[in-house]
Scaffold this motif. Structure first.
Motif, PDB file in Angstrom:
ATOM      1  N   GLY A 295       0.808  -1.201   0.000  1.00 55.01           N
ATOM      2  CA  GLY A 295       0.000   0.000   0.000  1.00 55.01           C
ATOM      3  C   GLY A 295       0.843   1.252   0.000  1.00 55.01           C
ATOM      4  N   LEU A 296       0.168   2.370   0.255  1.00 58.74           N
ATOM      5  CA  LEU A 296       0.810   3.680   0.291  1.00 58.74           C
ATOM      6  C   LEU A 296       0.933   4.127   1.745  1.00 58.74           C
ATOM      7  CD1 LEU A 296       1.766   6.372  -0.975  1.00 58.74           C
ATOM      8  CD2 LEU A 296      -0.649   7.036  -1.104  1.00 58.74           C
ATOM      9  N   VAL A 297       2.148   4.458   2.155  1.00 58.74           N
ATOM     10  CA  VAL A 297       2.383   4.959   3.510  1.00 58.74           C
ATOM     11  C   VAL A 297       3.290   6.172   3.448  1.00 58.74           C
ATOM     12  CG1 VAL A 297       2.066   2.718   4.622  1.00 58.74           C
ATOM     13  CG2 VAL A 297       4.353   3.431   3.881  1.00 58.74           C
ATOM     14  N   GLN A 298       3.322   6.920   4.540  1.00 63.38           N
ATOM     15  CA  GLN A 298       4.196   8.078   4.620  1.00 63.38           C
ATOM     16  C   GLN A 298       5.554   7.681   5.192  1.00 63.38           C
ATOM     17  OE1 GLN A 298       2.209  11.192   6.800  1.00 63.38           O
ATOM     18  NE2 GLN A 298       0.815  11.628   5.111  1.00 63.38           N
ATOM     19  N   PRO A 299       6.572   8.464   4.905  1.00 62.33           N
ATOM     20  CA  PRO A 299       7.901   8.179   5.480  1.00 62.33           C
ATOM     21  C   PRO A 299       7.830   8.089   6.996  1.00 62.33           C
ATOM     22  CG  PRO A 299       8.083   9.811   3.757  1.00 62.33           C
ATOM     23  CD  PRO A 299       6.618   9.605   3.971  1.00 62.33           C
ATOM     24  N   GLY A 300       8.537   7.093   7.537  1.00 65.44           N
ATOM     25  CA  GLY A 300       8.557   6.880   8.977  1.00 65.44           C
ATOM     26  C   GLY A 300       7.499   5.918   9.478  1.00 65.44           C
ATOM     27  N   GLU A 301       6.525   5.616   8.645  1.00 59.05           N
ATOM     28  CA  GLU A 301       5.464   4.706   9.060  1.00 59.05           C
ATOM     29  C   GLU A 301       5.883   3.248   8.882  1.00 59.05           C
ATOM     30  OE1 GLU A 301       1.472   7.430   8.473  1.00 59.05           O
ATOM     31  OE2 GLU A 301       1.933   5.905   6.972  1.00 59.05           O
ATOM     32  N   SER A 302       4.995   2.364   9.317  1.00 54.19           N
ATOM     33  CA  SER A 302       5.259   0.926   9.241  1.00 54.19           C
ATOM     34  C   SER A 302       4.238   0.250   8.347  1.00 54.19           C
ATOM     35  CB  SER A 302       5.202   0.309  10.637  1.00 54.19           C
ATOM     36  OG  SER A 302       6.186   0.865  11.491  1.00 54.19           O
ATOM     37  N   LEU A 303       4.615  -0.936   7.874  1.00 57.15           N
ATOM     38  CA  LEU A 303       3.737  -1.733   7.017  1.00 57.15           C
ATOM     39  C   LEU A 303       4.139  -3.190   7.177  1.00 57.15           C
ATOM     40  CD1 LEU A 303       1.449  -1.051   4.967  1.00 57.15           C
ATOM     41  CD2 LEU A 303       3.177  -1.247   3.161  1.00 57.15           C
TER      42      LEU A 303
ATOM     43  N   PHE B 237      13.623  -3.764   9.113  1.00 58.14           N
ATOM     44  CA  PHE B 237      12.702  -4.804   8.656  1.00 58.14           C
ATOM     45  C   PHE B 237      12.948  -6.090   9.437  1.00 58.14           C
ATOM     46  CE2 PHE B 237      12.006  -3.236   3.999  1.00 58.14           C
ATOM     47  CZ  PHE B 237      11.708  -1.972   4.483  1.00 58.14           C
ATOM     48  N   THR B 238      11.886  -6.857   9.613  1.00 54.01           N
ATOM     49  CA  THR B 238      11.983  -8.154  10.282  1.00 54.01           C
ATOM     50  C   THR B 238      11.190  -9.194   9.511  1.00 54.01           C
ATOM     51  OG1 THR B 238      12.176  -7.078  12.457  1.00 54.01           O
ATOM     52  CG2 THR B 238      11.604  -9.420  12.412  1.00 54.01           C
ATOM     53  N   ILE B 239      11.843 -10.299   9.186  1.00 52.10           N
ATOM     54  CA  ILE B 239      11.164 -11.410   8.523  1.00 52.10           C
ATOM     55  C   ILE B 239      10.802 -12.450   9.572  1.00 52.10           C
ATOM     56  CG2 ILE B 239      13.333 -12.611   7.979  1.00 52.10           C
ATOM     57  CD1 ILE B 239      11.989 -13.583   5.379  1.00 52.10           C
ATOM     58  N   SER B 240       9.624 -13.025   9.416  1.00 49.62           N
ATOM     59  CA  SER B 240       9.187 -14.075  10.333  1.00 49.62           C
ATOM     60  C   SER B 240       8.372 -15.100   9.556  1.00 49.62           C
ATOM     61  CB  SER B 240       8.355 -13.488  11.476  1.00 49.62           C
ATOM     62  OG  SER B 240       7.204 -12.849  10.979  1.00 49.62           O
ATOM     63  N   ARG B 241       8.369 -16.323  10.047  1.00 53.51           N
ATOM     64  CA  ARG B 241       7.630 -17.366   9.363  1.00 53.51           C
ATOM     65  C   ARG B 241       6.837 -18.187  10.363  1.00 53.51           C
ATOM     66  NH1 ARG B 241      11.862 -21.078   6.377  1.00 53.51           N
ATOM     67  NH2 ARG B 241      10.004 -22.331   5.995  1.00 53.51           N
TER      68      ARG B 241
ATOM     69  N   LYS C 177       1.261 -22.501   9.513  1.00 57.48           N
ATOM     70  CA  LYS C 177       0.299 -21.854   8.621  1.00 57.48           C
ATOM     71  C   LYS C 177       0.844 -21.656   7.210  1.00 57.48           C
ATOM     72  CE  LYS C 177      -1.901 -19.303  12.409  1.00 57.48           C
ATOM     73  NZ  LYS C 177      -2.257 -17.961  12.939  1.00 57.48           N
ATOM     74  N   ASN C 178       2.094 -22.066   6.992  1.00 54.59           N
ATOM     75  CA  ASN C 178       2.742 -21.862   5.686  1.00 54.59           C
ATOM     76  C   ASN C 178       2.694 -20.392   5.275  1.00 54.59           C
ATOM     77  OD1 ASN C 178       3.429 -24.544   5.420  1.00 54.59           O
ATOM     78  ND2 ASN C 178       1.644 -25.060   4.173  1.00 54.59           N
ATOM     79  N   THR C 179       3.135 -19.550   6.167  1.00 52.80           N
ATOM     80  CA  THR C 179       3.167 -18.120   5.874  1.00 52.80           C
ATOM     81  C   THR C 179       4.530 -17.530   6.228  1.00 52.80           C
ATOM     82  OG1 THR C 179       2.277 -17.555   8.052  1.00 52.80           O
ATOM     83  CG2 THR C 179       0.696 -17.798   6.253  1.00 52.80           C
ATOM     84  N   VAL C 180       4.852 -16.453   5.567  1.00 52.27           N
ATOM     85  CA  VAL C 180       6.040 -15.674   5.889  1.00 52.27           C
ATOM     86  C   VAL C 180       5.640 -14.208   5.841  1.00 52.27           C
ATOM     87  CG1 VAL C 180       6.846 -15.699   3.494  1.00 52.27           C
ATOM     88  CG2 VAL C 180       8.461 -15.218   5.350  1.00 52.27           C
ATOM     89  N   ALA C 181       6.108 -13.455   6.799  1.00 51.55           N
ATOM     90  CA  ALA C 181       5.742 -12.050   6.897  1.00 51.55           C
ATOM     91  C   ALA C 181       6.981 -11.176   6.874  1.00 51.55           C
ATOM     92  CB  ALA C 181       4.947 -11.794   8.174  1.00 51.55           C
ATOM     93  N   LEU C 182       6.776  -9.940   6.479  1.00 53.02           N
ATOM     94  CA  LEU C 182       7.842  -8.946   6.504  1.00 53.02           C
ATOM     95  C   LEU C 182       7.294  -7.708   7.213  1.00 53.02           C
ATOM     96  CD1 LEU C 182      10.749  -8.289   5.515  1.00 53.02           C
ATOM     97  CD2 LEU C 182       9.660  -7.109   3.585  1.00 53.02           C
ATOM     98  N   GLN C 183       7.789  -7.453   8.407  1.00 50.97           N
ATOM     99  CA  GLN C 183       7.411  -6.259   9.147  1.00 50.97           C
ATOM    100  C   GLN C 183       8.396  -5.158   8.800  1.00 50.97           C
ATOM    101  OE1 GLN C 183       4.713  -5.703  11.311  1.00 50.97           O
ATOM    102  NE2 GLN C 183       5.427  -3.586  11.153  1.00 50.97           N
ATOM    103  N   MET C 184       7.869  -4.072   8.251  1.00 51.52           N
ATOM    104  CA  MET C 184       8.713  -2.972   7.798  1.00 51.52           C
ATOM    105  C   MET C 184       8.439  -1.745   8.659  1.00 51.52           C
ATOM    106  SD  MET C 184       8.331  -3.504   3.679  1.00 51.52           S
ATOM    107  CE  MET C 184       6.577  -3.140   3.687  1.00 51.52           C
ATOM    108  N   SER C 185       9.476  -1.187   9.229  1.00 44.85           N
ATOM    109  CA  SER C 185       9.351  -0.018  10.079  1.00 44.85           C
ATOM    110  C   SER C 185      10.254   1.094   9.555  1.00 44.85           C
ATOM    111  CB  SER C 185       9.732  -0.373  11.518  1.00 44.85           C
ATOM    112  OG  SER C 185       8.926  -1.404  12.023  1.00 44.85           O
ATOM    113  N   SER C 186       9.983   2.303  10.030  1.00 44.76           N
ATOM    114  CA  SER C 186      10.792   3.470   9.634  1.00 44.76           C
ATOM    115  C   SER C 186      10.975   3.518   8.122  1.00 44.76           C
ATOM    116  CB  SER C 186      12.149   3.429  10.336  1.00 44.76           C
ATOM    117  OG  SER C 186      12.002   3.420  11.738  1.00 44.76           O
ATOM    118  N   LEU C 187       9.882   3.374   7.418  1.00 43.85           N
ATOM    119  CA  LEU C 187       9.951   3.301   5.961  1.00 43.85           C
ATOM    120  C   LEU C 187      10.440   4.609   5.362  1.00 43.85           C
ATOM    121  CD1 LEU C 187       6.761   1.189   5.400  1.00 43.85           C
ATOM    122  CD2 LEU C 187       9.024   0.628   4.485  1.00 43.85           C
ATOM    123  N   LYS C 188      11.196   4.461   4.278  1.00 51.91           N
ATOM    124  CA  LYS C 188      11.781   5.592   3.567  1.00 51.91           C
ATOM    125  C   LYS C 188      11.275   5.599   2.124  1.00 51.91           C
ATOM    126  CE  LYS C 188      16.081   4.883   6.163  1.00 51.91           C
ATOM    127  NZ  LYS C 188      17.539   4.628   6.040  1.00 51.91           N
TER     128      LYS C 188
END
Length: 113
Positions: A10-18, A63-67, A71-82
């Motif tokens: 999606g669309l986020v502002q700088p400094g936000e997380s996704l 960023f942090t990757i987790s699995r 559930k056969n899933t993998v996630a990417l937590q993104m913080s302090s986005l630029k």
């Protein structure tokens, strides 16, 4: 048939997380996230290979990757986005050896004020 389905872009502002998620049709030894910005080559974001994580230099500490193998899933937590994190993000999977054989369709991440 192997499927990888990403979600969460999606669309986020700088400094936000996704948070991005990828659902796979079966368990894989290696899972990863790559990204490709317009006019640039695809680059490594993060991988989890047999439980060991690795990150691209540009995202280390943000960023942090987790699995979740149950559930056969993998996630990417993104913080302090630029703004330079703007790209199409792809989920990838492979067995314990060889190239990344399976890819998702990609999800757009745009960081802009």
């Amino acid at each position: 048939q192997v499927q990888l389905v990403e979600s969460g872009g999606g669309l986020v502002q700088p400094g936000e997380s996704l948070r991005l998620s990828c659902a796979t049709s079966r368990t894989f030894y290696a899972l990863g996230w790559y990204r490709q910005a317009p006019g640039k080559e695809r680059e490594l974001v993060a991988t989890n290979i047999g439980g060991i994580t690795n990150y691209g230099d540009s995202v280390k500490g943000r960023f942090t990757i987790s699995r979740d193998n149950s559930k056969n899933t993998v996630a990417l937590q993104m913080s302090s986005l630029k703004p330079e994190d703007t790209a199409v993000y792809y989920c990838a999977a492979r067995s314990s050896w060889g190239d990344w054989a399976y890819w998702g369709q990609g999800t757009q991440v745009t960081v802009s004020s």
